[in-house]
Design a protein around this motif. Structure first.
Motif, PDB file in Angstrom:
ATOM      1  N   UNK A   1      74.665  22.771 109.869  1.00 27.05           N
ATOM      2  CA  UNK A   1      75.607  22.423 110.943  1.00 27.05           C
ATOM      3  C   UNK A   1      75.151  21.135 111.632  1.00 27.05           C
ATOM      4  N   UNK A   2      73.836  20.901 111.602  1.00 23.51           N
ATOM      5  CA  UNK A   2      73.276  19.698 112.241  1.00 23.51           C
ATOM      6  C   UNK A   2      73.307  18.511 111.287  1.00 23.51           C
ATOM      7  N   UNK A   3      72.973  18.782 110.017  1.00 24.05           N
ATOM      8  CA  UNK A   3      72.817  17.677 109.054  1.00 24.05           C
ATOM      9  C   UNK A   3      73.990  17.520 108.099  1.00 24.05           C
ATOM     10  N   UNK A   4      74.798  18.547 107.964  1.00 26.37           N
ATOM     11  CA  UNK A   4      75.962  18.490 107.067  1.00 26.37           C
ATOM     12  C   UNK A   4      75.668  19.053 105.689  1.00 26.37           C
ATOM     13  N   UNK A   5      76.738  19.457 105.019  1.00 31.18           N
ATOM     14  CA  UNK A   5      76.648  20.071 103.680  1.00 31.18           C
ATOM     15  C   UNK A   5      76.879  19.030 102.601  1.00 31.18           C
TER      16      UNK A   5
ATOM     17  N   UNK B   1      90.467   9.865  98.118  1.00 31.47           N
ATOM     18  CA  UNK B   1      90.601   9.808  99.581  1.00 31.47           C
ATOM     19  C   UNK B   1      89.459  10.546 100.292  1.00 31.47           C
ATOM     20  N   UNK B   2      88.966  11.601  99.644  1.00 33.67           N
ATOM     21  CA  UNK B   2      87.808  12.299 100.223  1.00 33.67           C
ATOM     22  C   UNK B   2      86.586  11.374 100.171  1.00 33.67           C
ATOM     23  N   UNK B   3      86.376  10.728  98.996  1.00 31.71           N
ATOM     24  CA  UNK B   3      85.193   9.865  98.820  1.00 31.71           C
ATOM     25  C   UNK B   3      85.151   8.727  99.842  1.00 31.71           C
ATOM     26  N   UNK B   4      86.336   8.165 100.157  1.00 30.68           N
ATOM     27  CA  UNK B   4      86.357   6.997 101.051  1.00 30.68           C
ATOM     28  C   UNK B   4      86.623   7.381 102.511  1.00 30.68           C
ATOM     29  N   UNK B   5      86.609   8.706 102.783  1.00 25.60           N
ATOM     30  CA  UNK B   5      86.882   9.122 104.164  1.00 25.60           C
ATOM     31  C   UNK B   5      85.687   8.772 105.059  1.00 25.60           C
ATOM     32  N   UNK B   6      85.954   8.730 106.372  1.00 30.12           N
ATOM     33  CA  UNK B   6      84.884   8.447 107.340  1.00 30.12           C
ATOM     34  C   UNK B   6      84.095   9.701 107.667  1.00 30.12           C
ATOM     35  N   UNK B   7      84.807  10.839 107.648  1.00 31.11           N
ATOM     36  CA  UNK B   7      84.175  12.113 107.967  1.00 31.11           C
ATOM     37  C   UNK B   7      84.880  13.201 107.167  1.00 31.11           C
ATOM     38  N   UNK B   8      84.192  14.280 106.977  1.00 30.89           N
ATOM     39  CA  UNK B   8      84.776  15.422 106.277  1.00 30.89           C
ATOM     40  C   UNK B   8      84.155  16.678 106.873  1.00 30.89           C
ATOM     41  N   UNK B   9      84.978  17.724 107.021  1.00 28.16           N
ATOM     42  CA  UNK B   9      84.417  19.011 107.467  1.00 28.16           C
ATOM     43  C   UNK B   9      85.227  20.158 106.902  1.00 28.16           C
ATOM     44  N   UNK B  10      84.619  21.338 106.907  1.00 23.82           N
ATOM     45  CA  UNK B  10      85.255  22.544 106.381  1.00 23.82           C
ATOM     46  C   UNK B  10      85.471  23.530 107.520  1.00 23.82           C
ATOM     47  N   UNK B  11      86.505  24.352 107.378  1.00 24.08           N
ATOM     48  CA  UNK B  11      86.797  25.343 108.413  1.00 24.08           C
ATOM     49  C   UNK B  11      87.020  26.722 107.803  1.00 24.08           C
ATOM     50  N   UNK B  12      86.508  27.731 108.457  1.00 28.82           N
ATOM     51  CA  UNK B  12      86.731  29.112 108.028  1.00 28.82           C
ATOM     52  C   UNK B  12      86.145  30.038 109.071  1.00 28.82           C
ATOM     53  N   UNK B  13      86.655  31.264 109.109  1.00 23.10           N
ATOM     54  CA  UNK B  13      86.162  32.211 110.116  1.00 23.10           C
ATOM     55  C   UNK B  13      84.672  32.446 109.957  1.00 23.10           C
ATOM     56  N   UNK B  14      84.222  32.603 108.705  1.00 22.22           N
ATOM     57  CA  UNK B  14      82.805  32.892 108.476  1.00 22.22           C
ATOM     58  C   UNK B  14      81.956  31.653 108.750  1.00 22.22           C
ATOM     59  N   UNK B  15      82.348  30.513 108.187  1.00 22.22           N
ATOM     60  CA  UNK B  15      81.554  29.276 108.324  1.00 22.22           C
ATOM     61  C   UNK B  15      81.809  28.571 109.653  1.00 22.22           C
TER      62      UNK B  15
ATOM     63  N   UNK C   1      80.011  14.301  98.859  1.00 20.42           N
ATOM     64  CA  UNK C   1      80.960  14.946  97.935  1.00 20.42           C
ATOM     65  C   UNK C   1      80.806  14.298  96.565  1.00 20.42           C
ATOM     66  N   UNK C   2      80.488  15.090  95.555  1.00 24.82           N
ATOM     67  CA  UNK C   2      80.297  14.590  94.176  1.00 24.82           C
ATOM     68  C   UNK C   2      79.339  13.389  94.159  1.00 24.82           C
ATOM     69  N   UNK C   3      78.300  13.446  94.955  1.00 22.96           N
ATOM     70  CA  UNK C   3      77.296  12.382  94.973  1.00 22.96           C
ATOM     71  C   UNK C   3      77.684  11.170  95.808  1.00 22.96           C
ATOM     72  N   UNK C   4      78.899  11.146  96.343  1.00 21.74           N
ATOM     73  CA  UNK C   4      79.288  10.034  97.233  1.00 21.74           C
ATOM     74  C   UNK C   4      78.943  10.418  98.674  1.00 21.74           C
ATOM     75  N   UNK C   5      78.248   9.535  99.358  1.00 21.04           N
ATOM     76  CA  UNK C   5      77.927   9.775 100.772  1.00 21.04           C
ATOM     77  C   UNK C   5      79.213   9.571 101.583  1.00 21.04           C
ATOM     78  N   UNK C   6      79.497  10.520 102.446  1.00 16.74           N
ATOM     79  CA  UNK C   6      80.707  10.421 103.274  1.00 16.74           C
ATOM     80  C   UNK C   6      80.372   9.699 104.581  1.00 16.74           C
ATOM     81  N   UNK C   7      81.095   8.623 104.841  1.00 17.20           N
ATOM     82  CA  UNK C   7      80.915   7.848 106.082  1.00 17.20           C
ATOM     83  C   UNK C   7      79.470   7.437 106.275  1.00 17.20           C
ATOM     84  N   UNK C   8      78.922   7.785 107.452  1.00 20.50           N
ATOM     85  CA  UNK C   8      77.544   7.386 107.795  1.00 20.50           C
ATOM     86  C   UNK C   8      76.510   8.300 107.149  1.00 20.50           C
ATOM     87  N   UNK C   9      76.988   9.389 106.490  1.00 27.67           N
ATOM     88  CA  UNK C   9      76.042  10.345 105.902  1.00 27.67           C
ATOM     89  C   UNK C   9      75.507  11.339 106.915  1.00 27.67           C
ATOM     90  N   UNK C  10      76.093  11.285 108.132  1.00 34.20           N
ATOM     91  CA  UNK C  10      75.683  12.227 109.186  1.00 34.20           C
ATOM     92  C   UNK C  10      76.944  12.811 109.822  1.00 34.20           C
TER      93      UNK C  10
END
Ligand code: PXG
Length: 289
Positions: A126-130, A235-249, A257-266
């Motif tokens: 949650x701090x460093x990202x998946x 579009x995911x690869x070139x996005x600035x940020x990405x996040x997932x949502x779910x009741x459990x997570x 994503x697939x070895x591409x760093x998303x945005x700043x990598x943080x």
């Protein structure tokens, strides 16, 4: 731990159902995963409505009214003295014979409620990202087994999860049959580009997640433009940020994503803002018990 089965509470070691239950034999049933925070059940009505919609779609008559089901959920939380919990609500077709025919189970649906504590991912993520990957298994076709139905048949998602784990990741992007991003194995996906948020529309083989809807609600409130729009991997690869949502997570940032760093990598600005707002909402909204 006390588990609710058909109106009665059982100790965990005695909470058992028949090996002839079609939930076990065929994954014939529906479920919900719900969370409570500080004695407030979050979006309980929405989860109950979705459970009954899933049931309606597979012609599974749930043997309790929605009001009775809400009371049963609350009773299970009280019985277990949990103020913060993850609640698993399961309705199976019930006990039948070894054939598929659900008519052999009629009138015997099994209702199970389990309340426990879970943290799906370690705090570190949650701090460093998946880091996640796209996997070969495509999401179920809406024309075959519509992902809107939260059925007990999760093999589609489990196969994708296995592929993610084999690639050294904890979560996977599943594509639809056209190759557009559908969702993850147990979460919806959002990307940020500029000041805009994008998430795939529910018709693209995507569950209409209740956390996803909550994020869209937050965006309306804080005036972030959010769009339900088809998304490609590019579009995911070139996005600035990405996040997932779910009741459990809940809400979890994605940094690769697939070895591409998303945005700043943080985990970045909009993701952190939405995570904060989400936390605030869960603290004050919900059915008190
Ligand atoms: N997509 C799928 C396929 C899901 O199963 C979500 C999205 C998020 O929906 P909600 O309404 O919860 O925001 C889900 C639900 C797990 C696990 O172990 C995850 C879910 C259900 C059961 C298990 O990751 N998520």
């Amino acid at each position: 731990m006390k588990i609710y089965i058909n109106g009665k509470f059982y100790d965990k070691s005695n909470a058992k159902i028949s090996v002839f239950d079609h939930g076990l034999l065929y994954g014939d049933g529906v479920f919900e995963g719900i969370r409570s925070y500080n004695r407030l059940v979050f979006k309980l009505k929405e989860h109950i409505d979705r459970l009954y919609e899933s049931g309606k779609s597979i012609m599974l008559t749930i043997p309790l009214s929605k009001e009775e089901m809400i009371k049963a959920v609350v009773a299970t939380l009280k019985e277990n003295k949990l103020s913060d919990a993850y609640i698993r609500l399961i309705v199976t077709r019930g006990e039948g014979d070894l054939g598929l025919d659900p008519r052999k189970c009629f009138g015997k649906a099994t209702v199970i409620i389990i309340a426990d504590r879970i943290a799906l991912y370690p705090e570190k993520f949650y701090k460093e990202g998946l880091k996640i990957v796209t996997v070969p298994t495509v999401r179920n076709l809406p024309e075959a087994l519509n992902p809107q139905i939260k059925s007990l048949n999760y093999l589609n998602n489990i196969l994708a999860k296995i592929e993610a784990v084999n690639s050294g990741c904890d979560e996977a992007i599943m594509l639809d049959s056209l190759g557009y991003v559908a969702e993850c194995t147990g979460d919806n996906i959002f990307i940020v580009k500029g000041n805009h948020l994008y998430t795939p529309p529910q018709c693209m083989g995507t569950l209409r997640g209740i956390t996803r809807d909550t994020v869209l609600e937050i965006c309306r409130k804080i005036k972030i433009q959010a769009h339900e729009h088809v998304i490609t991997r590019h579009e995911v690869y070139i996005s600035d940020e990405c996040f997932l949502t779910g009741t459990a997570a809940e809400i979890i940032p994605v940094v690769s994503v697939d070895g591409r760093i998303i945005g700043s990598g943080k985990p970045s600005k909009l993701t952190l803002k939405i995570m904060k707002k989400f936390k605030e909402i869960t603290k004050k909204d919900g059915v008190r018990y």
